[in-house]
Design a protein around this motif. Structure first.
Motif, mmCIF file in Angstrom:
data_model
loop_
_atom_site.group_PDB
_atom_site.id
_atom_site.type_symbol
_atom_site.label_atom_id
_atom_site.label_comp_id
_atom_site.label_asym_id
_atom_site.label_seq_id
_atom_site.Cartn_x
_atom_site.Cartn_y
_atom_site.Cartn_z
ATOM 1 N N ASP A 1 0.899 -1.153 0.000
ATOM 2 C CA ASP A 1 0.000 0.000 0.000
ATOM 3 C C ASP A 1 0.940 1.206 0.000
ATOM 4 O OD1 ASP A 1 -1.996 1.860 0.393
ATOM 5 O OD2 ASP A 1 -2.617 1.088 2.351
ATOM 6 N N ASP B 1 1.060 4.459 -0.955
ATOM 7 C CA ASP B 1 0.835 5.896 -0.782
ATOM 8 C C ASP B 1 1.681 6.515 0.328
ATOM 9 O OD1 ASP B 1 -1.055 6.292 -2.836
ATOM 10 O OD2 ASP B 1 -2.651 5.539 -1.558
ATOM 11 N N VAL C 1 0.934 -0.402 -5.074
ATOM 12 C CA VAL C 1 -0.393 0.038 -5.488
ATOM 13 C C VAL C 1 -0.673 1.380 -4.819
ATOM 14 C CG1 VAL C 1 -2.836 -0.554 -5.631
ATOM 15 C CG2 VAL C 1 -1.124 -2.387 -5.608
ATOM 16 N N ALA C 2 -1.045 2.361 -5.632
ATOM 17 C CA ALA C 2 -1.350 3.695 -5.121
ATOM 18 C C ALA C 2 -2.203 4.418 -6.167
ATOM 19 C CB ALA C 2 -0.061 4.474 -4.873
ATOM 20 N N ASN C 3 -2.773 5.549 -5.754
ATOM 21 C CA ASN C 3 -3.562 6.308 -6.720
ATOM 22 C C ASN C 3 -2.718 7.361 -7.430
ATOM 23 O OD1 ASN C 3 -3.327 8.255 -4.758
ATOM 24 N ND2 ASN C 3 -5.471 8.212 -4.161
ATOM 25 N N THR D 1 -1.385 1.788 -10.699
ATOM 26 C CA THR D 1 -1.973 3.076 -10.347
ATOM 27 C C THR D 1 -3.489 2.956 -10.455
ATOM 28 O OG1 THR D 1 -0.031 4.167 -11.282
ATOM 29 C CG2 THR D 1 -1.946 5.550 -10.834
ATOM 30 N N THR D 2 -4.162 3.268 -9.365
ATOM 31 C CA THR D 2 -5.623 3.145 -9.308
ATOM 32 C C THR D 2 -6.274 4.518 -9.480
ATOM 33 O OG1 THR D 2 -5.657 3.395 -6.901
ATOM 34 C CG2 THR D 2 -5.452 1.149 -7.773
ATOM 35 N N ALA E 1 -6.816 2.167 -3.870
ATOM 36 C CA ALA E 1 -5.638 1.292 -3.808
ATOM 37 C C ALA E 1 -5.897 0.134 -2.841
ATOM 38 C CB ALA E 1 -4.401 2.078 -3.383
ATOM 39 N N TYR F 1 -8.187 -2.356 -4.464
ATOM 40 C CA TYR F 1 -7.511 -3.141 -5.500
ATOM 41 C C TYR F 1 -6.694 -4.271 -4.860
ATOM 42 C CZ TYR F 1 -4.832 -4.451 -9.579
ATOM 43 O OH TYR F 1 -4.286 -5.174 -10.601
#
Length: 151
Positions: free
Chosen positions: A8, A10, A34-36, A51-52, A59, A62
């Motif tokens: 995660d 971010d 995984v991050a936005n 990238t979400t 994220a 996902y």
């Protein structure tokens, strides 16, 4: 056996991201950030960046949908998300060296809620602790311990 590590990403410190990518390469474990937003690392060929959407918790959602019981490990600082993972049966740790288990997670959620209430009542200020070598060492040891235990 751990086959994938989901990060995660971010709020994950660069030191942790770099260590996880190196560790994954050495152990033959796939690493996913995984991050936005796009997240960097000193070893760009050692992980897959996902990238979400910019929506809240995209994220987390996902990772939750893709992390598999028995083969995947998730690294997150989000206690509410960690609770979802633990309830699903997915291994989860944070970047401070805490393994989230069914025994620990409820206590951590209670602490979080209590501290949040103090802040909302004006009795406390939000506390954001720094990240130092001691916390990193605790994380690295926890990561290794969880991976070895699940070989």
């Amino acid at each position: 056996m751990i086959k994938n590590i989901w990060v995660d990403a971010d709020s994950c410190p660069l030191l942790v991201r770099n260590h996880v990518t190196e560790y994954g390469t050495k152990k033959g474990i796939k690493v996913f950030f995984v991050a936005n937003k796009n997240i960097t690392c000193d070893f760009p060929d050692s992980f897959t960046m996902i990238t979400t959407d910019p929506q809240k918790d995209s994220a987390d959602n996902y990772i939750f949908e893709h992390a598999q019981i028995g083969t995947d490990l998730v690294i997150t600082r989000d206690i509410v998300f960690a609770d979802r993972l633990v309830q699903k049966g997915v291994l989860a740790i944070n970047d401070r060296g805490t393994e989230f288990t069914k025994e620990i997670i409820k206590e951590r959620l209670s602490e979080r809620d209590f501290n949040l209430q103090l802040v909302q009542l004006g009795l406390s200020k939000p506390y954001h602790e720094g990240y130092d070598k001691k916390k990193f060492e605790k994380f690295a040891n926890c990561l290794d311990r969880v991976v070895i235990r699940n070989l």
